[in-house]
Design an enzyme around this catalytic site. Sequence first.
Site, PDB file in Angstrom:
ATOM      1  N   ASN A   7      27.182  30.176 -12.191  1.00  0.00           N
ATOM      2  CA  ASN A   7      27.356  28.866 -11.568  1.00  0.00           C
ATOM      3  C   ASN A   7      28.435  28.064 -11.979  1.00  0.00           C
ATOM      4  O   ASN A   7      28.614  27.547 -13.073  1.00  0.00           O
ATOM      5  CB  ASN A   7      26.019  28.034 -11.593  1.00  0.00           C
ATOM      6  CG  ASN A   7      26.002  26.719 -10.812  1.00  0.00           C
ATOM      7  OD1 ASN A   7      26.980  26.378 -10.516  1.00  0.00           O
ATOM      8  ND2 ASN A   7      25.041  25.805 -10.829  1.00  0.00           N
ATOM      9  N   ARG A  91      26.898  31.405  -7.293  1.00  0.00           N
ATOM     10  CA  ARG A  91      26.460  30.326  -6.463  1.00  0.00           C
ATOM     11  C   ARG A  91      27.645  29.537  -6.020  1.00  0.00           C
ATOM     12  O   ARG A  91      28.650  29.221  -6.630  1.00  0.00           O
ATOM     13  CB  ARG A  91      25.694  29.166  -7.168  1.00  0.00           C
ATOM     14  CG  ARG A  91      25.248  27.904  -6.448  1.00  0.00           C
ATOM     15  CD  ARG A  91      25.029  26.788  -7.230  1.00  0.00           C
ATOM     16  NE  ARG A  91      24.869  25.633  -6.769  1.00  0.00           N
ATOM     17  CZ  ARG A  91      24.946  24.408  -7.034  1.00  0.00           C
ATOM     18  NH1 ARG A  91      25.736  24.379  -8.087  1.00  0.00           N
ATOM     19  NH2 ARG A  91      24.675  23.457  -6.057  1.00  0.00           N
ATOM     20  N   HIS A 180      20.834  22.484  -1.778  1.00  0.00           N
ATOM     21  CA  HIS A 180      19.850  23.150  -2.454  1.00  0.00           C
ATOM     22  C   HIS A 180      19.042  24.184  -1.739  1.00  0.00           C
ATOM     23  O   HIS A 180      17.935  24.441  -1.615  1.00  0.00           O
ATOM     24  CB  HIS A 180      18.819  21.941  -2.784  1.00  0.00           C
ATOM     25  CG  HIS A 180      19.292  20.737  -3.358  1.00  0.00           C
ATOM     26  ND1 HIS A 180      18.991  19.414  -3.540  1.00  0.00           N
ATOM     27  CD2 HIS A 180      20.114  20.793  -4.824  1.00  0.00           C
ATOM     28  CE1 HIS A 180      19.652  18.529  -4.280  1.00  0.00           C
ATOM     29  NE2 HIS A 180      20.246  19.587  -5.092  1.00  0.00           N
ATOM     30  N   ARG A 241      23.454   8.880  -7.094  1.00  0.00           N
ATOM     31  CA  ARG A 241      23.858   9.016  -5.653  1.00  0.00           C
ATOM     32  C   ARG A 241      22.959   7.911  -4.666  1.00  0.00           C
ATOM     33  O   ARG A 241      21.819   7.899  -4.981  1.00  0.00           O
ATOM     34  CB  ARG A 241      23.613  10.429  -5.073  1.00  0.00           C
ATOM     35  CG  ARG A 241      24.502  11.294  -5.575  1.00  0.00           C
ATOM     36  CD  ARG A 241      24.451  12.661  -4.875  1.00  0.00           C
ATOM     37  NE  ARG A 241      25.034  13.735  -5.663  1.00  0.00           N
ATOM     38  CZ  ARG A 241      24.711  14.912  -5.936  1.00  0.00           C
ATOM     39  NH1 ARG A 241      23.581  15.440  -5.369  1.00  0.00           N
ATOM     40  NH2 ARG A 241      25.294  15.846  -6.498  1.00  0.00           N
ATOM     41  N   GLU A 385      16.751  29.240  -9.038  1.00  0.00           N
ATOM     42  CA  GLU A 385      17.703  29.753  -8.158  1.00  0.00           C
ATOM     43  C   GLU A 385      18.421  30.984  -8.361  1.00  0.00           C
ATOM     44  O   GLU A 385      19.109  31.737  -7.721  1.00  0.00           O
ATOM     45  CB  GLU A 385      18.811  28.489  -7.838  1.00  0.00           C
ATOM     46  CG  GLU A 385      18.189  27.206  -7.390  1.00  0.00           C
ATOM     47  CD  GLU A 385      19.051  25.904  -7.376  1.00  0.00           C
ATOM     48  OE1 GLU A 385      19.915  25.640  -6.483  1.00  0.00           O
ATOM     49  OE2 GLU A 385      18.742  25.368  -8.400  1.00  0.00           O
TER      50      GLU A 385
END
Length: 400
Positions: A7, A91, A180, A241, A385
């Site tokens: 990642n 990813r 996601h 955020r 993941e």
Amino acid sequence: MKILVLNCGSSSVKYKLIDTDNDRTLAEGGVEKIGLHDGFLKFKKADGSKEITELGLTDHKGAVEAILANLTDPVVGCIKSYNEIDAVGHRVVHGAEKFNKSVLITPEVIQQVKDCYDLAPLHNPANVIGIEAIEAVLPGIKQVGVFDTAFHQTMPAKSFMYALPYKFYKEDGVRRYGFHGTSHRYVSQRVCEFLGVNPEDKKIITCHIGNGGSITAVLNGKSVDTSMGLTPTEGLMMGTRVGDVDPGALAFLMKKYNWTADDLQRVINKESGMAGVSEISSDMREIEQADKDGNKRAQMALEMYEQRILKYIGAYAAEMGGVDIIVFTGGVGENQTGVRENVCRPLAFMGVELDNELNARIRGEEAVISSPASRVKVCVIPTDEELMIARDTQSIVSAL
């Protein structure tokens, strides 16, 4: 098959080496502060303890070399040579409408990922740098791209379109893509395995809630709506955020304070959410402690955070004509018992009944936290993941 999962961010590379024959993680860690003089590799040792190796100034290629050297180190490594790595899974954040599934990386795929740079300027370039770094260090090894946006490509137009002039979608690709996706795909599949049910006839709402957060409606195994949009700033209130906000408010602030687009991006991505409202922290643990200590701003931030999760669950239940399973995952979803309780309590009208004593004990483990009388199963499923990326990589490489 041993799969190295990477990642790659702009200043970090996280990794896991996974044996897909038994889904066992053989090694994990990451290089941080790439491009700075105090870069370092942090990794987990076989006994579970963590160790840090100072690297100094390094780039992504150097980071990959450091990771591989660590994996083959005679003292702390877990493989004898690079040849034991069968493939590498990456990813990749944004695949736009170009990718609806994971793919073998080719020069054409790399160019298509580059074509999405304007949609993910912070992430996709770093993902490509990671791919090129692996090719430089392990030339010829098979690499697979697994896209955050791919799972959501099953959304119908009514879910992904914005009510902007159509030309902005047709010419610029402005639409809701969602993120996601690998996590939502994993937990929606895993919860059905855990419960022993068929995903193809279930209405599932997956809540990936952490410092970043999104909620997805999964109908018969497919994503039909999700809370994040063109970028990861839409939807839930997050750590820093903003989530959903009136675009007119942003235009007002830009004009009043003479903000540039970069100023706006900084505010909505890094200075808003829990940190911005509470003025305490983006860390939910610190917010909850401040709330217990009587801090009114922390209380308000928590109530806002939980209410937005509740709204999306209610909306997606209405959209699918009900819900069979609600899944909590991500750092907050897996560990913050109070958030789960406060979100589920108002859902009693549609048959959600939490086992509060059990819920209070469950942190980071698979469990059904609803009561036997609940008409809706509520579960905690820790996301993985990296395992999903490893499985996709194995499947694609094995088929060659």
